[in-house]
Structure formats: structure tokens, C-alpha cells
Design an enzyme around this catalytic site. Structure first.
Site, PDB file in Angstrom:
ATOM      1  N   PHE A  79       0.820  -1.219   0.000  1.00 50.18           N
ATOM      2  CA  PHE A  79       0.000   0.000   0.000  1.00 50.18           C
ATOM      3  C   PHE A  79       0.852   1.267   0.000  1.00 50.18           C
ATOM      4  CE2 PHE A  79      -2.760  -2.933   2.533  1.00 50.18           C
ATOM      5  CZ  PHE A  79      -3.919  -2.843   1.798  1.00 50.18           C
ATOM      6  N   LYS A  83      -0.085   9.839  -2.383  1.00 47.16           N
ATOM      7  CA  LYS A  83      -1.315   9.659  -3.178  1.00 47.16           C
ATOM      8  C   LYS A  83      -2.065  10.944  -3.529  1.00 47.16           C
ATOM      9  CE  LYS A  83      -4.381   9.159   0.739  1.00 47.16           C
ATOM     10  NZ  LYS A  83      -5.538   8.544   1.337  1.00 47.16           N
ATOM     11  N   SER A 123      -4.847   2.111  -9.028  1.00 48.24           N
ATOM     12  CA  SER A 123      -5.943   3.071  -8.922  1.00 48.24           C
ATOM     13  C   SER A 123      -6.670   3.212 -10.251  1.00 48.24           C
ATOM     14  CB  SER A 123      -5.355   4.432  -8.538  1.00 48.24           C
ATOM     15  OG  SER A 123      -6.318   5.439  -8.699  1.00 48.24           O
ATOM     16  N   TYR A 147       0.990  11.536 -10.240  1.00 48.52           N
ATOM     17  CA  TYR A 147       0.577  10.436  -9.359  1.00 48.52           C
ATOM     18  C   TYR A 147       0.087   9.263 -10.205  1.00 48.52           C
ATOM     19  CZ  TYR A 147      -2.587   7.626  -6.486  1.00 48.52           C
ATOM     20  OH  TYR A 147      -3.251   6.567  -5.886  1.00 48.52           O
ATOM     21  N   LYS A 151       1.503   5.224 -10.771  1.00 48.82           N
ATOM     22  CA  LYS A 151       0.718   3.982 -10.655  1.00 48.82           C
ATOM     23  C   LYS A 151       0.867   3.157 -11.932  1.00 48.82           C
ATOM     24  CE  LYS A 151      -0.884   4.205  -6.527  1.00 48.82           C
ATOM     25  NZ  LYS A 151      -0.424   3.276  -5.525  1.00 48.82           N
TER      26      LYS A 151
HETATM   27  P1  NAD Z   1      -2.481   6.481   3.087  1.00 51.90           P
HETATM   28  O1  NAD Z   1      -1.648   7.660   2.808  1.00 51.90           O
HETATM   29  O2  NAD Z   1      -3.480   6.551   4.182  1.00 51.90           O
HETATM   30  O3  NAD Z   1      -1.547   5.191   3.339  1.00 51.90           O
HETATM   31  C1  NAD Z   1      -0.284   5.044   2.736  1.00 51.90           C
HETATM   32  C2  NAD Z   1       0.700   4.694   3.848  1.00 51.90           C
HETATM   33  O4  NAD Z   1       2.004   4.549   3.272  1.00 51.90           O
HETATM   34  C3  NAD Z   1       0.786   5.769   4.918  1.00 51.90           C
HETATM   35  O5  NAD Z   1       0.623   5.172   6.191  1.00 51.90           O
HETATM   36  C4  NAD Z   1       2.196   6.342   4.754  1.00 51.90           C
HETATM   37  O6  NAD Z   1       2.748   6.772   5.975  1.00 51.90           O
HETATM   38  C5  NAD Z   1       2.929   5.150   4.147  1.00 51.90           C
HETATM   39  N1  NAD Z   1       4.118   5.514   3.358  1.00 51.90           N
HETATM   40  C6  NAD Z   1       4.227   6.446   2.397  1.00 51.90           C
HETATM   41  N2  NAD Z   1       5.472   6.491   1.914  1.00 51.90           N
HETATM   42  C7  NAD Z   1       6.175   5.531   2.572  1.00 51.90           C
HETATM   43  C8  NAD Z   1       7.519   5.087   2.512  1.00 51.90           C
HETATM   44  N3  NAD Z   1       8.421   5.652   1.700  1.00 51.90           N
HETATM   45  N4  NAD Z   1       7.903   4.072   3.331  1.00 51.90           N
HETATM   46  C9  NAD Z   1       7.007   3.511   4.191  1.00 51.90           C
HETATM   47  N5  NAD Z   1       5.724   3.905   4.284  1.00 51.90           N
HETATM   48  C10 NAD Z   1       5.312   4.903   3.489  1.00 51.90           C
HETATM   49  O7  NAD Z   1      -3.202   6.063   1.725  1.00 51.90           O
HETATM   50  P2  NAD Z   1      -4.385   5.037   1.453  1.00 51.90           P
HETATM   51  O8  NAD Z   1      -5.587   5.817   1.088  1.00 51.90           O
HETATM   52  O9  NAD Z   1      -4.467   4.038   2.536  1.00 51.90           O
HETATM   53  O10 NAD Z   1      -3.840   4.391   0.108  1.00 51.90           O
HETATM   54  C11 NAD Z   1      -3.137   3.153   0.119  1.00 51.90           C
HETATM   55  C12 NAD Z   1      -2.734   2.835  -1.316  1.00 51.90           C
HETATM   56  O11 NAD Z   1      -3.898   2.780  -2.127  1.00 51.90           O
HETATM   57  C13 NAD Z   1      -1.804   3.858  -1.960  1.00 51.90           C
HETATM   58  O12 NAD Z   1      -0.881   3.151  -2.749  1.00 51.90           O
HETATM   59  C14 NAD Z   1      -2.741   4.679  -2.814  1.00 51.90           C
HETATM   60  O13 NAD Z   1      -2.058   5.246  -3.918  1.00 51.90           O
HETATM   61  C15 NAD Z   1      -3.733   3.628  -3.252  1.00 51.90           C
HETATM   62  N6  NAD Z   1      -5.045   4.189  -3.627  1.00 51.90           N
HETATM   63  C16 NAD Z   1      -5.735   4.931  -2.723  1.00 51.90           C
HETATM   64  C17 NAD Z   1      -6.968   5.479  -3.089  1.00 51.90           C
HETATM   65  C18 NAD Z   1      -7.748   6.330  -2.112  1.00 51.90           C
HETATM   66  O14 NAD Z   1      -8.651   7.050  -2.557  1.00 51.90           O
HETATM   67  N7  NAD Z   1      -7.500   6.287  -0.815  1.00 51.90           N
HETATM   68  C19 NAD Z   1      -7.489   5.239  -4.365  1.00 51.90           C
HETATM   69  C20 NAD Z   1      -6.754   4.457  -5.263  1.00 51.90           C
HETATM   70  C21 NAD Z   1      -5.519   3.922  -4.873  1.00 51.90           C
END
Ligand code: NAD
Ligand code: UDP
Length: 339
Positions: A79, A83, A123, A147, A151
């Protein structure tokens, strides 16, 4: 299984960790907490009634990653990423470094540790402006911002890696619009600074942090003129990761799945659903369209329905009720519980 979850303290990762622990998996989380709080992980363990191993570390660091793989890992759910679309336009190199660089470092660490199973967070943004909706996995890919480009590149890197290593098994999950929270109200979405997404903005108006919701455009070719998206309850999304884990245990190669409900709601429909769930009035101000937005983006999730045996079970009213329970109980997001 022994599952390594990168970004497990974040919004989707924390909800997934609850289900992984409840299903009996052994969970290690690596997260640098750049967009999350360790309190989320404490609450994950409290909800599941089981511990996980947490390593505060960066996926771009070989040392941190090798610590995360210590003790053995059967599969990785990835994850961790940055984002925010707008931020990615201002700071593309930071996005390339964390998202693409971090994913390459992770794949290298997997290869070193002999781990062959990967579930990856992609995504619906990779579809950009689709020719028609609902979109299936074969639709043209057209990214419109850095972004989205990260992806798409990460998807391609994982595909190339799988093509070169027949023993590998990867699933690329293209999420549509994750919303809602765990039904307990103990964990949920806690955006740092100004939220960009619709549901957290609406929740902040309902709880009194903002005076009104800015609606970006009411002149789209949709029934009420506002944008339509496929909102997916985060618990349904978390459940899909357990199905994906089963899938990578059974199949080699790289497979792509759309994850969405398969139908959409407009901005105004979401606002009305949130008003019903919360009993609060959400004042709206109509603004001009937000640049880069599309009128309508909904998933054709039939591939996931058939091959993963997964479908969304929770509707928008449930997502609003759960998001409101979380927001009301945690108006400032994750803060320490009183003693
Ligand atoms: P989020 O930001 O809540 O979670 C991402 C986590 O990754 C965070 O806890 C952050 O601290 C951690 N992180 C970031 N960079 C890091 C690094 N270099 N090393 C270690 N940890 C790191 O985001 P989310 O909404 O839970 O999204 C999770 C995934 O799903 C992401 O890849 C995001 O791109 C993808 N996504 C999210 C959505 C959405 O709307 N929330 C939609 C499509 C895809
Ligand atoms: N939206 C809005 N006001 C906001 C945030 C979003 O009107 O404060 C609209 C946006 O224009 C889109 C929908 O809500 O039509 C979903 O936007 P979000 O950013 O949550 O998801 P995405 O655009 O990434 O699908």
C-alpha cells in the site's frame, strides 16, 4: 500466511490489517508514518484482539526492508505510496522516488528474500478520461498527472518482473473511490491537512470544521450536473485484499482487477446520503469544475466478481454512517485515548 504489509498504518492498510489478523494471518507492517499515525495500529490490534509486528521504516531503505523480511514472509501487500494528485503535480520527483523507487526497492528485497507473491494497490486513475463507463480492465490507459503516471509505471514494472520470473504471482488492484470506515468508529480516514477527496470534506463540514462543501461543477452531462464516482466501502476493499491473497497463493503470473461497486453516485447524492446518516445539514457552494476531473468514472468489477469471488456488499448509506461514526468520535483524527 506471514504477510508483510507496506503502508499498513494508512487508511486502507489499517482496515486490511484488521481483517488479516482476524483471519489468522501473521502480520508485519512497515510504514514510515509520513501520512499516518501509530495510534491506528494500536487500534487495529485492539479491534482484532491480536498483535502485529510494526517496524517504523521506509520502503526506499534496503536496511529497513531487510528488517521487515526477517522472520520470513509468504506474501506482500504493497500500500505504501504518496497519493495526492495536486501535490504530485508540484513535487513530481518526490512521487517518483517514493512510489516508483520504493516499489523497485521492495521488489529487490522480495527477490533477495525469495518471496514470490505480491498484491499491489493501483488506482482507477490509470484510466484517465474513459471513452465509456463502466470501465473494464481492458480500457485504454491514459494518465493525466504524475501520481497517475507512478501507478501506471509501477503496474508495468510489476508486469515486466512477472514476465521474467515465472514463479512470481502478482495481483494489481485498481481501486475506484474508497470511502467509509470500520463500523466500530475506532479507525478511519485521517487526512493530514486539507483533504482532497469528497467524503472527508463532507465529514468535516458535518462535524463543524468547515462551513460548507465546495462542489466542483454542476454542469456535467449527468442527471444532476455533478460528477459521478464509484464509491466503495473500505471494509469491502479490505476484504478484496484477503481474496487477492488467496488468489496469489493459487495462480502464477500477473492479473489485474478493478475494485468498485459497479455503479456510481453523484456529489449531490453523496451529500444527501451523508446528511441522512449524520442528521446534519451540509451547506454547498457550487464552484467551477476542478481541472482534470471527469464527469463519470465507474467500474465494471465483473472480473473480480468472477475470478476473485469478491463483490461489494456495503452501500453508500452504510459508508456514510460508518464515516460519520468515525468522524464524530475522532473529530481531530487519531489522538491518544484518555487513560
Ligand atoms: P495512506 O496515505 O493513508 O496510506 C499510505 C501509507 O504509506 C501511509 O501510512 C504512509 O505513511 C505510508 N508511506 C508512504 N510512503 C512511505 C515510505 N516511503 N515508506 C514507508 N511507508 C510509506 O493512503 P491510502 O488511502 O491508505 O492508500 C493506500 C494505497 O492505495 C496507496 O498506494 C494509494 O495510492 C492507493 N489508492 C488509494 C486510493 C484512495 O482514494 N484512498 C485510491 C486508489 C488507490
Ligand atoms: N468533489 C467536490 N468537492 C470536493 C471534493 C470532490 O465536488 O471538495 C467532487 C469531485 O469533483 C468529483 C467527486 O467529488 O466529482 C469525487 O472526487 P474525489 O476527489 O473524492 O475522487 P476522484 O476525483 O479522485 O475520483
Amino acid at each position: 500466511m506471514k504477510v508483510l504489509v507496506t503502508g499498513g498504518a494508512g487508511y486502507i492498510g489499517s482496515h486490511t490489517c484488521v481483517l488479516l489478523l482476524e483471519a489468522g494471518h501473521t502480520v508485519t507492517v512497515i510504514d514510515n508514518l509520513c501520512n499516518s499515525s501509530a495510534i491506528a495500529l494500536a487500534r487495529v490490534q485492539e479491534l482484532a484482539g491480536r498483535p502485529l509486528r510494526f517496524l517504523q521504516g521506509d520502503i526506499r531503505s534496503r536496511t529497513d526492508l531487510s528488517g521487515a523480511f526477517e522472520g520470513g514472509v509468504d506474501a506482500v501487500i504493497h500500500f505504501a505510496a504518496l497519493k495526492a494528485v495536486g501535490e504530485s503535480c508540484d513535487e513530481p520527483l518526490r512521487y517518483f522516488d517514493t512510489n516508483i523507487g520504493g516499489t523497485i526497492a521492495l521488489m529487490q528485497a522480495m527477490e533477495t528474500a525469495g518471496v514470490s507473491k505480491l498484491v499491489f494497490s493501483s488506482s482507477a486513475t490509470v484510466y484517465g478520461q474513459p471513452d465509456s463507463v463502466p470501465v473494464n480492465e481492458g480500457a485504454p490507459l491514459r494518465v493525466t498527472n504524475p501520481y497517475g503516471r507512478t501507478k501506471l509505471v509501477m503496474e508495468q514494472l510489476i508486469q515486466d518482473w512477472c514476465a521474467a520470473r515465472p514463479e512470481l504471482s502478482a495481483v494489481l488492484l485498481r481501486y475506484f473511490n474508497p470511502v467509509g470506515a470500520h463500523p466500530s468508529g475506532r479507525i478511519g480516514e485521517d487526512p493530514r491537512g486539507e483533504p482532497n477527496n469528497l467524503m472527508p470534506c463532507v465529514a468535516q463540514v458535518a462535524v463543524g470544521h468547515r462551513s460548507h462543501l465546495r462542489v466542483f461543477g454542476d454542469d456535467y452531462a449527468t442527471p444532476d450536473g455533478t460528477g459521478i464516482r464509484d464509491y466503495l466501502h473500505v471494509m469491502d476493499l479490505a476484504q478484496a485484499h484477503l481474496k487477492a491473497l488467496e488468489y496469489v497463493g493459487l495462480h502464477n503470473g500477473c492479473e489485474i482487477f478493478n475494485l468498485g461497486a459497479g455503479h456510481g453516485h453523484s456529489v449531490i447524492e453523496l451529500v444527501r446520503a451523508f446528511e441522512s446518516a449524520s442528521g446534519r445539514n451540509i451547506p454547498m457552494e457550487i464552484m467551477k469544475r476542478r481541472s482534470g476531473d471527469v464527469a463519470e468514472l465507474t467500474a465494471d468489477p465483473s472480473h473480480a466478481n468472477v475470478r476473485l469471488g469478491w463483490s461489494a456488499e456495503r452501500d453508500l448509506s452504510m459508508a456514510c454512517a460508518d464515516a460519520w461514526r468515525w468522524q464524530k468520535a475522532n473529530p481531530l483524527g487519531f489522538t491518544p485515548d484518555p487513560e
